[in-house]
Scaffold this active site. Structure first.
Site, PDB file in Angstrom:
ATOM      1  N   GLU A 127     -36.622  52.341  43.473  1.00  0.00           N
ATOM      2  CA  GLU A 127     -37.928  52.308  42.828  1.00  0.00           C
ATOM      3  C   GLU A 127     -39.096  52.527  43.787  1.00  0.00           C
ATOM      4  OE1 GLU A 127     -37.399  49.295  39.276  1.00  0.00           O
ATOM      5  OE2 GLU A 127     -36.018  48.847  40.895  1.00  0.00           O
ATOM      6  N   ARG A 160     -31.588  50.527  56.353  1.00  0.00           N
ATOM      7  CA  ARG A 160     -30.583  51.509  56.726  1.00  0.00           C
ATOM      8  C   ARG A 160     -30.136  52.272  55.478  1.00  0.00           C
ATOM      9  NH1 ARG A 160     -24.845  49.729  59.202  1.00  0.00           N
ATOM     10  NH2 ARG A 160     -24.042  51.750  59.888  1.00  0.00           N
TER      11      ARG A 160
END
Lengths: 327, 211, 741
Positions: free
Chosen positions: C708, C631
């Protein structure tokens, strides 16, 4: 940085006198190169003579051509309506250099005198004949990715980093200089030196001399021009190779051509034979390829810059094609 | 800790040293033009304070609308003057070699790099930093747009980006996304806020306010 | 009491950053910007040889220079108890002997800090540093990875991995054996590393420093100087980018602390740009071999990934370079090996997507090469080998929407318009290419603590020691707190970036939202319950007879669902005569429930490039990045995180390379003019697509890591697009014009 002495001057004569009096004195104008070198300990003048306020910043039309004051900022010249109209190649080259902020600081005179970006010149713990004569050339057998393919010597294989100067070379500029004994004019082609045995001497300017202006003769290259800068990122990087190309066309036939390269030699590299070869020829890629081959005669590479032997002629072709409107 | 709390209203130390500068300033102006005296002072290691004072020269300039009369060493950059002597740390030091744009300020309305400018060369000039871009507590439209479009992450390049962005529009170089990208390339952002920075500039440009 | 206008904030809203105003106005203060009384300046002097020892250091001129307070070097530096103790690998994050500043006369790498010049002004300190003369006894050094693979070692903390049959790729009907390489890349955050240190007496020190982890910084300083926890404070609310480079204590911190000890004054030490290249970590060079084999139909039957990365002579820095290979595809036979090449360099350090970024370049390039060898669309090949569960751990995914990423990304990008033949797409002088790659990155949760306090005026303060180096953690934590407490976000203040605050892990490894966010979620839930209790028990409460279950919190009030009664937090405290109500929590990390699952984020990147047929310049035309990060807590900051990874990916693919001259063992392009990071003009329009489906396992918000994941595989997507454009396969990054001519 050592704590140098600072003198602000308001007349060219006073500035020249101030520098002439002191062997360790230097002029400072935009400071974008000199301050960089001072911070890194590459040069350490005892006295700085501030010439940034000298009344040498005008861009003036002359009976034939233009006179650009040495203190004119790179951005002022690039944005100047007359320069853009009559010398668009110069405007393009300036626009390709550095960043908007640096162009707002760097002067025309300073740009001409900027020093190489060679890594070995910049690191005071590495050998460099330009920085410290007699220590050897670190780049010769080191990382020479950015280095010269023309006009080098075994003492130095550095290149001149300017974009503006490539256009000035192509446009037959003249450098106006004042010194303690008077004024002189130096053809742009003669202004920068090849390294030879004295790579620490970049130009023919004497220590006490000051560049006051650059003049350009009327130029036929007002329309079909292109400054091509090939670099490893889209902006704000020094050229791997750059090309200033101008053509005067009649229908499809080349009447006159101007051509110079950056990033390939110790000085802006004028391609006179290639220019000659273009005259009278039709505008085709083959014509340009032929000129590029002529331009490349005598080029020689090192371990890490062999790519320039391909890139440089390709860049010439691309610049000429763009200038001619056939890209 | 009380001794070392950050002091936002200029520490007393700063004021004190400024008073010192002022005391010497008229003498200094005269001394500045006599190099041998100064060099002698330095090399023969007179009382350090005295030698230090001799090496300073006077400077008057306006920063964010405030006039400053200072005495500084010629080697002080505009960037270090702002950050270390005037406590204006909004102007950032990213590289100190003119290669990143984090120190972009306006000098007489022009965007320049404070790290590559000697402070003494700014005599009589008007300097605007990020702290002086907007009046009072309000934000400048460009600052608002950066907030709205998230034109920042770590925030370190941000003041330089904003100073550059305002100049970019004033210069007339914000007519397309591509033109903005080229004319903002002197301001590096390592976090990758570029698309948002471009969006912020496009919006301010479109609003057409006088900047 | 007048009811304030309530703007309800929810998890998921694209809220502006809470610290944006400070950052755009120049008011945010970074490590070197604290105006401390009588602060002095330290400048580090660094070695100019790569290996050997200091024979003599002449500091006389420097000591006599104007304004100089001290010159510190190995001869006169205060003893650091932790340094004297010697190697301690128990619980250390990097195996080996950490670098000890001014410990002895040994030189382990070029640019090693060997002295600190302290003076009253930065100019004086800089000048004094330049006057220090050093004579070395030089020894032969090694800095070239490629030339030293034969000296590679198996890391003490690395294990080779194998499932099924090793080297099975060799027997596959279609197989390839390929070698890839990535150069040293340097974090180069815009803010150079800096620390200002202040001692109070002999036992108490405060550092204003650049760190991603205030608690780690505090603990490492405690250990080094043998100080008590309450006597070490690391303050780091604003960090000008770090990307992994501020996840350890570095020489500038140690120098500032030593300098402050020696001078008795606050000492500020900021690194110069060239000093960040070989002192505060970098991404190591990698040399990688991939063997990959599949059936003619494109079903993977074997992958072998062997990687080398470089490290220093004093520490073994390992990264997760072979990890994506182990888990991204459903390949039955797979083996990996990882070796380190010790060099006379400083120790590398975690760098955005540490390991995964370099490793995925090899893996995802190899997948593309295999697709061409099989004559199968690269996306189709990936879909065929989708891993329905974690093939390494044999665990179900906590959630996995990689297929959705492929679908969304391909649709938006227009992948079906791609003509497969290399060199088949062209526009004028430019050859156009399209490439894609997938990414996988661990998504974990670590233990963290938080305190939440409701004040008499009804506003709430939430605290955690966590840093926010740019991702926007402070913003989303404010958001989570406001969401849980159902109140106006303006009434919530989040305090962070100080080791005195409740313990938080470092802001790295893409686990900050899951770890600290969970703690904040929990502590605010506790506070909510507490307020509900207080609402019931307040004197003459209208809610006296209500059960907790009947109560809702809404708009900064506790009340009934039907809104007939709403008691503001301020009124609840007032009626109890409480100045404040405070709750704290210690949120657990993973835990047994989570150990039943494998938590990962996923992405699919689609890239279009153009390559100039004459100059070899590569420009990125457009990017579509589809991401499964669970989410999305804040669409605005999450999108910016993806922009960040893509920008990094463009840099890594096309321009970033720290160049050394191995004869001298020195960096050559150690500045921002020559070490190219992307400029504004290098970054094209980027479309970010989030699957935005909650992960049911990792944390209560349903969030997974985002910082990342979009970078993993991205450089391969570009290399694959360049191949598609030109037919040239570049296996050694960066893809610069010289390699394409």
């Amino acid at each position: 940085m050592n704590n140098f002495q600072y003198i602000r001057t308001t007349s060219t004569k006073a500035a020249i006198d101030a520098v002439a009096k002191d062997p360790d004195a230097r002029f400072i104008a935009g400071g974008t190169n000199l301050l960089d070198l001072m911070k890194r300990g590459i040069v350490s003048p005892e006295k700085l003579v501030d010439i940034s306020r000298l009344p040498l910043n005008k861009i003036e039309r002359e009976a034939s051509g233009v006179r650009i004051g040495a203190m004119a900022l790179n951005s002022e010249v690039a944005e100047n309506a007359f320069i853009k109209e009559k010398f668009p190649l110069l405007a393009q080259a300036l626009q390709a250099g550095a960043s908007a902020q640096l162009r707002n600081m760097a002067t025309v005179g300073g740009n001409i005198l900027q020093r190489t970006r060679c890594h070995y010149f910049y690191d005071t713990s590495l050998p460099c004949n330009k920085r410290e004569p007699g220590t050897g050339c670190g780049a010769l057998e080191g990382n020479n990715h950015m280095h010269a393919i023309f006009g080098f010597s075994e003492k130095c294989i550095a290149v001149h980093p300017s974009d503006m100067c490539v256009a000035l070379a192509a446009l037959d500029a003249t450098v106006l200089v004042s010194g303690p004994t008077g004024d002189r004019k130096i053809a742009f082609a003669d202004f920068h030196r090849l390294p030879g045995d004295k790579p620490h001497v970049d130009t023919v300017l004497e220590k006490n001399e000051l560049i006051t202006a650059v003049t350009l003769p009327d130029s036929p290259f007002t329309k079909n021009v292109h400054y091509l800068k090939v670099r490893e990122r889209a902006s704000y990087a020094f050229a791997l190779v750059s090309v200033a190309a101008g053509l005067q066309l009649e229908n499809d036939t080349i009447q006159r051509a101007c051509l110079a390269m950056g990033g390939v030699a110790h000085k802006p590299w004028r391609l006179a034979s290639a220019e000659k070869a273009l005259i009278g020829k039709k505008v085709t890629e083959a014509t340009f390829r032929q000129a590029a081959e002529i331009a490349m005669q005598g080029a020689k590479s090192f371990e890490h810059n062999a790519y320039k032997l391909k890139l440089a002629p390709n860049a010439i072709v691309q610049a000429l094609k763009t200038a001619a409107g056939i890209a | 800790m009380t001794d070392h709390q950050p002091d936002d209203n200029n520490s007393e130390g700063l004021d004190e040293s400024r008073r010192d500068f002022l005391k010497h300033s008229s003498l200094l102006t005269a001394m500045a033009l006599t190099p041998s005296t100064v060099l002698k002072a330095a090399s023969s290691q007179w009382d350090e304070r005295l030698a230090g004072a001799f090496e300073k020269i006077s400077l008057s300039l306006e920063v964010n609308g405030t006039k400053h009369s200072l005495a500084i060493e010629p080697r002080v950059t505009l960037l270090d003057l702002l950050r270390e002597q005037l406590a204006l740390t909004g102007t950032k030091k990213g590289c100190d070699y003119g290669q990143c744009g984090a120190c972009t300020v306006h000098v007489d309305g022009r965007r320049v790099l404070a790290c590559m400018s000697l402070a003494v060369m700014q005599e009589g000039r008007k300097v605007t930093t990020i702290e002086g871009l907007a009046g009072g507590d309000t934000l400048h439209p460009m600052q608002e747009a950066f907030v709205k479009h998230d034109g920042l992450q770590c925030g370190y390049c941000t003041p330089g980006q904003i100073m550059s962005a305002v100049a970019c529009i004033r210069e007339g170089h914000a007519n397309s996304a591509e033109e903005i990208q080229e004319y903002m390339s002197g301001n590096l952002c390592r976090c990758g806020a570029y698309p948002n920075i471009v969006a912020a500039i496009m919006e301010v440009k479109k609003e057409g306010k006088k900047l | 009491m007048e009811k304030a206008f309530i703007k309800k904030v929810q998890i998921g809203d694209a809220m502006d950053r809470v610290d944006a105003r400070l950052k755009v106005s120049g008011a945010a203060r970074y490590a070197a910007e604290y105006t401390l009384k009588s602060v002095v300046y330290g400048v580090l002097v660094t070695s100019t040889i790569a290996k050997g020892s200091i024979k003599e250091m002449d500091t006389r001129a420097a000591e006599k220079a104007p304004g100089v307070l001290a010159i510190i070097n190995h001869k006169n530096a205060p003893k650091v108890p932790g340094h004297q103790a010697g190697t301690d690998n128990e619980g250390s994050r990097v195996y080996g002997q950490e670098f000890r500043l001014f410990y002895d006369n040994k030189i382990y790498h070029n640019d090693q800090p060997i002295a600190l010049a302290i003076a009253s002004t930065p100019e004086q300190a800089e000048h004094a540093a330049s006057l220090i003369k050093v004579h070395y006894a030089q020894e032969k050094h090694q800095t070239n990875s490629k030339a030293n693979t034969s000296n590679a070692i198996t890391p003490a903390r690395g294990k080779d991995y194998s499932r099924g049959t090793a080297y099975a790729f060799k027997n596959a009907p279609v197989n390839l054996e390929l070698e890839y390489g990535t150069p040293i890349q340097v974090h180069n955050p815009m803010e150079p590393h800096a620390t200002t240190a202040v001692w109070e007496g002999a036992t108490k020190v405060t550092v204003y420093n650049k760190t991603q982890a205030t608690k780690l910084s505090q603990q490492e300083i405690m250990k080094a100087f043998d100080l008590k926890e309450e006597n070490v404070q690391a303050i780091s609310p604003f960090v000008g980018g770090a990307f992994g480079s501020s996840s350890r204590v570095w020489p500038q911190e140690m120098a500032a602390i030593m300098g402050a000890k020696v001078t008795g004054k606050p000492v500020k030490v900021a690194l110069k740009r060239d000093q960040v290249f070989n002192m505060v970590g970098y991404r190591p060079r990698s040399i990688q071999k991939i063997g990959i084999g599949a059936t003619a139909e494109g079903i993977l039957t074997g992958i072998t990934h062997e990687a080398f990365t470089s490290t220093s002579q004093y520490e073994q820095f390992t990264e997760r370079i072979v990890d994506p290979t182990k888990t991204l595809y459903n390949c039955p036979n797979l083996n990996t090996a990882y070796k380190l090449i010790p060099l006379d360099m400083s120790t590398p350090c975690w760098t955005r997507g540490p390991g995964e970024t370099s490793g995925s370049f090899a893996l995802e390039s190899a997948m593309d090469e295999l697709a061409y060898a099989l004559n199968i669309d690269p996306l189709a090949l990936r879909l065929k080998n989708y891993a329905p569960s974690d093939p390494e751990k044999n665990l179900p995914w906590s959630s996995n929407y990689l297929k959705e990423c492929y679908q969304m990304g391909a649709d938006r990008f227009g992948w079906n318009k791609r003509t497969p033949t290399p060199g088949s797409m062209r526009k004028d002088e430019w050859q156009v290419g399209m490439g894609m790659a997938a990414g996988i990155y661990k998504s974990e949760r670590d233990a963290a603590s938080a305190i939440a306090t409701v004040l008499a005026n009804g506003s709430v303060v939430v605290q955690s020691a966590v840093a926010d180096v740019g991702p926007g953690s402070a913003t989303i934590f404010t958001q989570i707190a406001a969401d849980v407490l159902a109140m106006d976000v303006k009434q919530v203040t989040f305090e962070w970036g100080n080791s005195k605050l409740p313990k938080a892990p470092g802001q790295f490894g893409s686990h900050t939202t899951a770890s600290v966010g969970s703690a904040i979620y929990e502590v605010c839930t506790l506070l909510k319950k507490k307020l509900q209790e207080l609402a019931i028990t307040m004197p003459n409460s209208e809610l006296a007879r209500a059960q907790q279950n009947d109560l809702v919190v809404e708009e900064g009030t506790v009340g009934l669902k039907n809104k007939q009664i709403q008691l503001s937090y301020a009124d609840i405290l007032k009626s109890h005569a409480l100045p404040q109500v405070q709750v704290s929590t210690e949120s657990k990390g993973g835990g047994p429930e989570q150990e039943k699952y494998s938590g990962k984020s996923f992405c699919a990147n689609f890239v279009e490039v153009r390559v100039h047929s004459l100059t070899g310049e590569v420009r990125v035309n457009r990017v579509v990045s589809a991401v499964d990060c669970g989410r999305v807590v804040n669409k605005k900051t999450a999108t910016s995180q993806v922009y960040g990874s893509i920008t990094w990916g463009i840099g890594i693919a096309l321009m970033e390379e720290a160049k050394l001259d191995h004869r001298y063992g020195r960096h050559l392009n150690n500045d921002l003019a020559e070490y190219h990071v992307p400029t504004c003009a290098d970054v094209p329009p980027i479309e970010v697509l989030f699957v935005d489906k909650p992960d049911p396992v990792i944390d209560p918000m349903g969030a997974k890591g985002i910082g990342e994941i979009p970078l993993v595989g991205f450089s391969a997507a570009i290399a694959n697009a360049v191949y598609h454009a030109t037919g040239k396969r570049i296996r050694e990054l960066p893809i610069t014009p010289d390699k394409l001519l």
